[in-house]
Write a protein that holds these residues in place. Structure first.
Motif, PDB file in Angstrom:
ATOM      1  N   HIS A  52       0.817  -1.222   0.000  1.00  0.00           N
ATOM      2  CA  HIS A  52       0.000   0.000   0.000  1.00  0.00           C
ATOM      3  C   HIS A  52       0.848   1.269   0.000  1.00  0.00           C
ATOM      4  O   HIS A  52       0.351   2.335  -0.338  1.00  0.00           O
ATOM      5  CB  HIS A  52      -0.979   0.014   1.178  1.00  0.00           C
ATOM      6  CG  HIS A  52      -0.341   0.239   2.516  1.00  0.00           C
ATOM      7  ND1 HIS A  52       0.345  -0.747   3.177  1.00  0.00           N
ATOM      8  CD2 HIS A  52      -0.285   1.341   3.293  1.00  0.00           C
ATOM      9  CE1 HIS A  52       0.793  -0.265   4.322  1.00  0.00           C
ATOM     10  NE2 HIS A  52       0.438   0.993   4.419  1.00  0.00           N
ATOM     11  N   ASP A  56       1.514   1.128  -8.500  1.00  0.00           N
ATOM     12  CA  ASP A  56       1.414  -0.175  -9.171  1.00  0.00           C
ATOM     13  C   ASP A  56       2.728  -0.644  -9.793  1.00  0.00           C
ATOM     14  O   ASP A  56       3.030  -1.840  -9.758  1.00  0.00           O
ATOM     15  CB  ASP A  56       0.323  -0.143 -10.242  1.00  0.00           C
ATOM     16  CG  ASP A  56      -1.083  -0.174  -9.658  1.00  0.00           C
ATOM     17  OD1 ASP A  56      -1.236  -0.281  -8.422  1.00  0.00           O
ATOM     18  OD2 ASP A  56      -2.038  -0.085 -10.459  1.00  0.00           O
ATOM     19  N   ARG A 109      -5.654  -0.381  -1.733  1.00  0.00           N
ATOM     20  CA  ARG A 109      -6.267  -1.122  -2.838  1.00  0.00           C
ATOM     21  C   ARG A 109      -7.341  -2.075  -2.336  1.00  0.00           C
ATOM     22  O   ARG A 109      -7.238  -2.615  -1.245  1.00  0.00           O
ATOM     23  CB  ARG A 109      -5.199  -1.921  -3.590  1.00  0.00           C
ATOM     24  CG  ARG A 109      -4.201  -1.058  -4.319  1.00  0.00           C
ATOM     25  CD  ARG A 109      -3.108  -1.920  -4.975  1.00  0.00           C
ATOM     26  NE  ARG A 109      -2.146  -1.091  -5.658  1.00  0.00           N
ATOM     27  CZ  ARG A 109      -1.098  -0.512  -5.071  1.00  0.00           C
ATOM     28  NH1 ARG A 109      -0.878  -0.693  -3.778  1.00  0.00           N
ATOM     29  NH2 ARG A 109      -0.261   0.234  -5.769  1.00  0.00           N
ATOM     30  N   ARG A 110      -8.302  -2.306  -3.195  1.00  0.00           N
ATOM     31  CA  ARG A 110      -9.312  -3.329  -2.924  1.00  0.00           C
ATOM     32  C   ARG A 110      -8.649  -4.703  -3.083  1.00  0.00           C
ATOM     33  O   ARG A 110      -7.700  -4.846  -3.863  1.00  0.00           O
ATOM     34  CB  ARG A 110     -10.459  -3.208  -3.922  1.00  0.00           C
ATOM     35  CG  ARG A 110     -11.285  -1.960  -3.748  1.00  0.00           C
ATOM     36  CD  ARG A 110     -12.348  -1.873  -4.843  1.00  0.00           C
ATOM     37  NE  ARG A 110     -13.290  -0.828  -4.545  1.00  0.00           N
ATOM     38  CZ  ARG A 110     -14.427  -1.013  -3.885  1.00  0.00           C
ATOM     39  NH1 ARG A 110     -14.764  -2.225  -3.482  1.00  0.00           N
ATOM     40  NH2 ARG A 110     -15.226   0.000  -3.630  1.00  0.00           N
ATOM     41  N   GLU A 112      -9.650  -7.159  -4.715  1.00  0.00           N
ATOM     42  CA  GLU A 112      -9.759  -7.573  -6.112  1.00  0.00           C
ATOM     43  C   GLU A 112      -8.609  -7.001  -6.945  1.00  0.00           C
ATOM     44  O   GLU A 112      -8.079  -7.677  -7.827  1.00  0.00           O
ATOM     45  CB  GLU A 112     -11.106  -7.130  -6.708  1.00  0.00           C
ATOM     46  CG  GLU A 112     -12.323  -7.702  -6.019  1.00  0.00           C
ATOM     47  CD  GLU A 112     -12.748  -6.944  -4.757  1.00  0.00           C
ATOM     48  OE1 GLU A 112     -13.624  -7.474  -4.050  1.00  0.00           O
ATOM     49  OE2 GLU A 112     -12.214  -5.843  -4.477  1.00  0.00           O
ATOM     50  N   ARG A 113      -8.230  -5.761  -6.660  1.00  0.00           N
ATOM     51  CA  ARG A 113      -7.110  -5.139  -7.391  1.00  0.00           C
ATOM     52  C   ARG A 113      -5.796  -5.807  -7.008  1.00  0.00           C
ATOM     53  O   ARG A 113      -4.955  -6.069  -7.874  1.00  0.00           O
ATOM     54  CB  ARG A 113      -7.065  -3.628  -7.111  1.00  0.00           C
ATOM     55  CG  ARG A 113      -5.906  -2.922  -7.786  1.00  0.00           C
ATOM     56  CD  ARG A 113      -5.984  -3.007  -9.298  1.00  0.00           C
ATOM     57  NE  ARG A 113      -4.848  -2.332  -9.908  1.00  0.00           N
ATOM     58  CZ  ARG A 113      -4.267  -2.728 -11.017  1.00  0.00           C
ATOM     59  NH1 ARG A 113      -4.726  -3.770 -11.695  1.00  0.00           N
ATOM     60  NH2 ARG A 113      -3.234  -2.064 -11.504  1.00  0.00           N
ATOM     61  N   LEU A 114      -5.594  -6.084  -5.729  1.00  0.00           N
ATOM     62  CA  LEU A 114      -4.381  -6.794  -5.326  1.00  0.00           C
ATOM     63  C   LEU A 114      -4.310  -8.171  -5.981  1.00  0.00           C
ATOM     64  O   LEU A 114      -3.245  -8.602  -6.414  1.00  0.00           O
ATOM     65  CB  LEU A 114      -4.323  -6.924  -3.801  1.00  0.00           C
ATOM     66  CG  LEU A 114      -3.958  -5.657  -3.045  1.00  0.00           C
ATOM     67  CD1 LEU A 114      -4.206  -5.822  -1.559  1.00  0.00           C
ATOM     68  CD2 LEU A 114      -2.503  -5.276  -3.301  1.00  0.00           C
ATOM     69  N   GLU A 116      -5.594  -8.988  -8.886  1.00  0.00           N
ATOM     70  CA  GLU A 116      -5.229  -8.751 -10.289  1.00  0.00           C
ATOM     71  C   GLU A 116      -3.721  -8.570 -10.432  1.00  0.00           C
ATOM     72  O   GLU A 116      -3.103  -9.124 -11.350  1.00  0.00           O
ATOM     73  CB  GLU A 116      -5.915  -7.495 -10.835  1.00  0.00           C
ATOM     74  CG  GLU A 116      -7.377  -7.604 -11.087  1.00  0.00           C
ATOM     75  CD  GLU A 116      -7.986  -6.250 -11.461  1.00  0.00           C
ATOM     76  OE1 GLU A 116      -7.233  -5.287 -11.742  1.00  0.00           O
ATOM     77  OE2 GLU A 116      -9.227  -6.164 -11.463  1.00  0.00           O
ATOM     78  N   LEU A 117      -3.132  -7.781  -9.539  1.00  0.00           N
ATOM     79  CA  LEU A 117      -1.693  -7.535  -9.594  1.00  0.00           C
ATOM     80  C   LEU A 117      -0.921  -8.827  -9.335  1.00  0.00           C
ATOM     81  O   LEU A 117       0.087  -9.097 -10.002  1.00  0.00           O
ATOM     82  CB  LEU A 117      -1.297  -6.446  -8.599  1.00  0.00           C
ATOM     83  CG  LEU A 117      -1.828  -5.047  -8.914  1.00  0.00           C
ATOM     84  CD1 LEU A 117      -1.647  -4.118  -7.718  1.00  0.00           C
ATOM     85  CD2 LEU A 117      -1.159  -4.474 -10.157  1.00  0.00           C
TER      86      LEU A 117
END
Length: 144
Positions: A52, A56, A109-110, A112-114, A116-117
């Motif tokens: 955090h 990105d 980050r949500r 879901e975003r983590l 994705e990464l």
């Protein structure tokens, strides 16, 4: 067990581990995981309250370093304050948006975003685990 952190932090960790007479059980590596190679062959790598603090691009470098440090079948553990639509997720967003703005970098980050990464870095089977205090830390696990 091994600890890897920026060289100045690793020096402090090394001294504290020596003082606790654990230096025969814990290895310490000083490295910048966004630029330096890390040791490999580990069963688990944890990134706790690190991602955090960064954008990105840096997160992808850190996740790539974690991926390369794991043996095939190893597990990544990410412990982060996670934004979201739940009451705790909204509090994380409110608090950490102000905190990270003041720090000059990073983003809450949500999950879901983590995830994705993590998948973009090569991880598979990314899953969320419940925590007792999600305002403080949420947990994702992912497999290499």
């Amino acid at each position: 067990v091994a600890v890897a952190d920026l060289p100045p932090v690793a020096a402090i960790a090394r001294e504290r581990i020596r003082e606790a007479d654990l230096d025969d059980r814990i290895d310490v590596f000083g490295a910048d995981a966004t630029a330096d190679p890390l040791p490999d062959g580990f069963d688990m790598v944890s990134l706790v309250r690190i991602l955090h603090d960064h954008g990105d691009d840096t997160v992808m470098k850190l996740l790539g370093a974690a991926y390369r440090s794991l043996r095939p079948g190893g597990t990544l553990l990410v412990g982060e304050p996670m934004a979201g639509s739940s009451p705790s997720g909204r509090l994380v967003s409110a608090y950490f948006n102000v905190y990270l703005f003041a720090m000059g970098s990073g983003v809450p980050r949500r999950p879901e975003r983590l995830a994705e990464l993590c998948r973009a870095a090569g991880f598979r089977r990314v899953r969320r685990r419940r925590t007792r205090v999600p305002m403080i830390t949420g947990v994702l696990l992912a497999d290499r």
